[in-house]
Scaffold this active site. Structure first.
Site, PDB file in Angstrom:
ATOM      1  N   SER A 665     -22.612 -28.195 -18.084  1.00 41.73           N
ATOM      2  CA  SER A 665     -23.388 -27.453 -17.087  1.00 41.73           C
ATOM      3  C   SER A 665     -24.959 -27.444 -17.412  1.00 41.73           C
ATOM      4  O   SER A 665     -25.636 -26.970 -16.475  1.00 41.73           O
ATOM      5  CB  SER A 665     -23.181 -26.050 -17.518  1.00 41.73           C
ATOM      6  OG  SER A 665     -23.556 -25.565 -18.627  1.00 41.73           O
ATOM      7  N   LYS A 708     -24.494 -16.153 -19.060  1.00 46.35           N
ATOM      8  CA  LYS A 708     -25.624 -17.008 -18.824  1.00 46.35           C
ATOM      9  C   LYS A 708     -26.719 -15.814 -18.072  1.00 46.35           C
ATOM     10  O   LYS A 708     -27.874 -16.103 -18.561  1.00 46.35           O
ATOM     11  CB  LYS A 708     -25.504 -18.239 -17.962  1.00 46.35           C
ATOM     12  CG  LYS A 708     -24.410 -19.031 -18.774  1.00 46.35           C
ATOM     13  CD  LYS A 708     -24.299 -20.201 -18.026  1.00 46.35           C
ATOM     14  CE  LYS A 708     -23.642 -21.405 -18.907  1.00 46.35           C
ATOM     15  NZ  LYS A 708     -22.975 -22.523 -17.829  1.00 46.35           N
TER      16      LYS A 708
END
Ligand code: ADP
EC number: 3.4.21.53
Length: 774
Positions: A665, A708
């Protein structure tokens, strides 16, 4: 000088751990020592037999009297035996013996059977004349009969017939002779009888009962000094204690459950919804072989405490089994009984502790099970957690099946990554993400602060923590997904205040002389200023603090020290080659700075910060994509060439180098960081991003979006770039967070770069390129 001649029938025993022998003898007759011939190695003597039985029966003078005596004795003996439980085989046999044996032998036999002291037994042995023997034994019989009568009376009122059996000895002791034994041994023997009784009355399974009866039979024959004696006894005691059939009654009412869950926990709507569904199905179908729930989330988000609440709503017992670091499968399944120090596993131990067979078991930290030479505990858990198999879970120690199907298992973990797939397959994973700042403030004020106040003996009249202070603690003193550090900080504040309050009370009780004079002025001064009093102020003034003590930033600094975290984000982005990525860790989301620099070299890429293979690949992908698109974006190396690696080395660093990082990611972040480096432009300081990249410049979806985003929000960032296909994940976010942030949904890298730089990162015209070189 009178003794008994006897025939040794059996000798049993061993020399280990200490010599211990049991001798089984049959008595023959009494004798008297006339002369000792030699003493060593064993005594040899000339003896004379004393009781010749025929001598008494053959037309003796006192025959009549004796006949009367023996008749009387016989009656008492029959009366005594008939008071006992005739269904016990030993009693029935004794009854028969009374009729079959010659009357003269009865005093000796009955004395050895009824409760008498050693002294009394010896007296009977010393009595050579039969008449005397009868006369001496009758009072003993009468005593025993009276004792039994008394016992039966109390038993009737107590409905307890445990002790009925105490007057009987086991068969093997009914011998025509005497076996001396300690009182203590007798007591132990009674204990074994009691244990047997308990086994028979317990509700254990048929199979278990069979095993137990076999074991108790062995136990009876075993000398106590044998190590196995204690082992077997412990085993039997555990078997009796286990809740084979004992359960609490579920009181399940969904409306009440909802209230309990809501009262105990703020937010976590998704989790509560799923738990209620689960409970509702249980209410409708009682013997639900449902899935095992597994709560996965960062530490301190309330996984354990939700488990406790579930037990509360169901009215069941709660037991937590910490599995962190367990690396031996016997921890779950127990040791075989052949090992020294063997014991049952944690599941069976837990059942013994709670005492019912339908508790809520919380298997804490299933992701932290380890493998070792002693086997794989996760494999042992498979059987426990499988609803199809766990009705006959066999612990190695018990060695018989125990039904676990009534137990409600709940597991918790920080990440699913380290849970073995087979185990994961048996559980339904419910993600418990971290909290937003707003949620944390609510949790603090609704739950944590009242709890801490109570723990420290404070009242709301003594301490006041406004919401801005809580926010201050959350942003400046903690950086976590859960609320555990926040809870600790609040605890620290309460401790500090408790000292002040206690000091204040003390001073109020007996004020100093110095205070009386100056104190008045100070008090006035404070009320005049109408300034909320902070801890530091009160420390300087020797005055009882004014209630409530207000915790402001000033006080916060005094108690907790200088802030630990600063909003340092913007400072770090003041030069090209830095971008902020978002990472997911088992402890929640985190922001991550990616730094790049270039130097003269031979086109090498250096990566530091303990990266995994996937991360390294992302870095190579990013460079390749930028090289192939350098012309389009007018990106050049130091010497103005579009071949970015020409005479150039690149170094990429991911700070916090001690922590291993891996995953795809960070792709978009690396591209942005390098684009910034080669274009010389600054990345916007309030932008964070996450997403996987492909060689063609597409942005692929990634996991852990909610955590996140919360991390970015915690760090005060405003704009977040996420892959377009992750749009659905945004729905899980609380509305206030969504409102405060701007989301950029990117499908390709062009869009990412456009959003990451102020004024966009458009494909540049030649002129602009020249400008940028200036
Ligand atoms: P975990 O098991 O997830 O590591 P715990 O269940 O031990 O965390 O929770 C830590 C503390 O935080 C507990 O005292 C719990 O009461 C509190 N807590 C966590 N989440 C909430 C919530 N949503 N509402 C109220 N208290 C909470």
């Amino acid at each position: 000088r009178i003794g008994t001649a006897a025939l040794a029938v059996q000798v049993v025993g061993s020399n280990w751990p200490k010599p211990h022998y049991t001798l089984l003898v049959t008595g023959l007759c009494r004798f008297q020592i006339l002369q000792l011939l030699k003493e060593k190695p064993y005594p040899v003597a000339e003896v004379q037999q004393l009781d010749r039985l025929e001598q008494f029966t053959n037309g003796h003078k006192s025959e009549e009297e004796l006949g009367e005596l023996s008749e009387q004795f016989y009656k008492y003996a029959v009366q005594l035996v008939e008071m006992l439980d005739m269904s016990v085989p030993a009693v029935a046999k004794l009854r028969r013996l009374l009729d079959n044996l010659p009357r003269e032998a009865l005093p000796d036999i009955l004395t050895s059977i009824i409760r008498t002291t050693n002294q009394e037994k010896l007296q009977i042995l010393d009595a050579v004349r039969l008449e005397e023997r009868f006369k001496m034994t009758i009072p003993l019989l009468v005593r025993q009969i009276e004792g039994l009568k008394l016992l039966q009376k109390t038993r009737k009122s107590k409905q307890d017939d445990d002790k009925r059996i105490v007057a009987i000895r086991p068969n093997r002791r009914i011998t025509h002779g005497s076996i001396t034994e300690d009182e203590e041994e007798e007591e132990d023997h009674d204990d074994v009888v009691m244990l047997e009784k308990k086994i028979r009355t317990s509700s254990m399974s048929e199979q278990a009962l069979k095993v137990c009866l076999k074991e108790i039979k062995r136990l009876k024959k075993m000398p106590q000094s044998m190590p196995e004696y204690a082992l077997t006894r412990n085993y039997l005691e555990l078997m009796v204690e286990l809740p084979w059939n004992k359960s609490t009654k579920d009181r399940l009412e969904i409306r009440a459950a909802r209230i309990v869950l809501d009262n105990d926990h703020y937010a976590m709507e998704k989790l509560k919804k799923r738990v209620l569904e689960y409970l509702a199905v249980r209410q409708l179908k009682n013997n639900l072989k449902g899935p095992i729930l597994c709560f996965v989330g960062p530490p301190g988000v309330g996984k354990t405490s939700v488990g406790r609440s579930i037990a509360k709503t169901l009215g069941r017992e709660f037991h937590r089994i910490a599995l962190g670091g367990v690396c031996d499968q016997s921890d779950i399944r127990g040791h075989r009984r052949t090992y020294v120090g063997s014991m049952p596993g944690r599941i069976i131990n837990g059942l013994k502790t709670v005492g019912v067979n339908n508790p809520v078991f919380l298997l804490d930290e299933v992701d932290k099970l380890a493998k070792s030479l002693q086997g794989d505990p996760a494999a042992a858990l498979l059987e426990v957690l499988d609803p199809e198999q766990n009705h006959s879970f066999t612990d190695h120690y018990l060695n018989v099946a125990f039904d676990l199907s009534q137990v409600l298992f709940i597991a918790t973990a920080n990440t699913t990554a380290t849970i073995p797939p087979a185990l994961l397959d048996r559980m339904e994973v419910i993600q418990v993400p971290g909290y937003t700042q707003e949620e944390k403030i609510e949790i603090a004020h609704r739950h944590l602060i009242p709890k801490q106040l109570e723990l420290h003996g404070l009242t709301p009249q003594q301490i006041q923590i406004p919401q801005v202070t809580t926010l201050g603690i959350i942003t400046r003193y903690t950086r976590e997904a859960g609320v555990r550090a926040l809870d600790r900080k609040l605890g620290a504040i309460c401790r500090a205040v408790a000292v002040k309050v206690a000091e204040g009370q003390h001073k109020e009780a007996k004020p100093d002389r110095a205070e009386v004079g100056e104190g008045e002025d100070c008090k006035e001064h404070i009320t005049e200023d109408a300034k909320p009093e902070s801890i530091s102020d009160t420390a300087d003034l020797a005055l009882p603090p004014e209630m409530p003590i207000l915790i402001d930033f000033h006080a916060l600094k005094d108690i907790l020290g200088p802030p630990m975290y600063d909003m340092e984000v913007s400072e770090r982005l003041n030069q090209p080659g830095v971008a902020i990525g978002l990472a997911w860790t088992p402890l929640g989301g985190e922001i991550m700075f990616v730094e790049a620099s270039r130097m003269e070299g031979e086109g090498q890429l250096t990566l530091t910060g303990q990266l995994g293979d996937v991360m390294k690949e992302s870095a190579h992908l990013a460079i390749s994509w930028l090289r192939s698109n350098a012309k389009r974006y007018q990106l050049t190396n130091a010497s103005g060439s579009f071949d970015l690696l020409d005479n150039t080395d690149i170094h990429l660093h991911f700070p916090a180098g001690a922590v291993t990082k891996d995953g795809p990611s960070a792709g978009v972040t690396i591209v942005t960081c390098l684009a910034s480096l080669f274009s010389g432009r600054l990345v916007c300081s309030d932008v964070a991003m996450t997403g996987e990249i492909t060689l063609r410049g597409l942005v692929l979806p990634v996991g852990g979006i909610k955590d996140k985003v919360l991390a970015a929000h915690r760090a005060g960032l405003k704009r977040i770039i996420i892959p377009q296909r992750n749009e659905k994940d945004l729905e899980e976010l609380a509305a206030p967070v969504r409102q405060e942030l701007t989301f950029v949904l990117a499908a390709c890298l062009d869009e990412v770069l456009n959003a990451a730089f102020d004024g966009g990162f458009a494909v540049k015209a030649r002129l602009e390129h020249l400008n940028s070189k200036l």
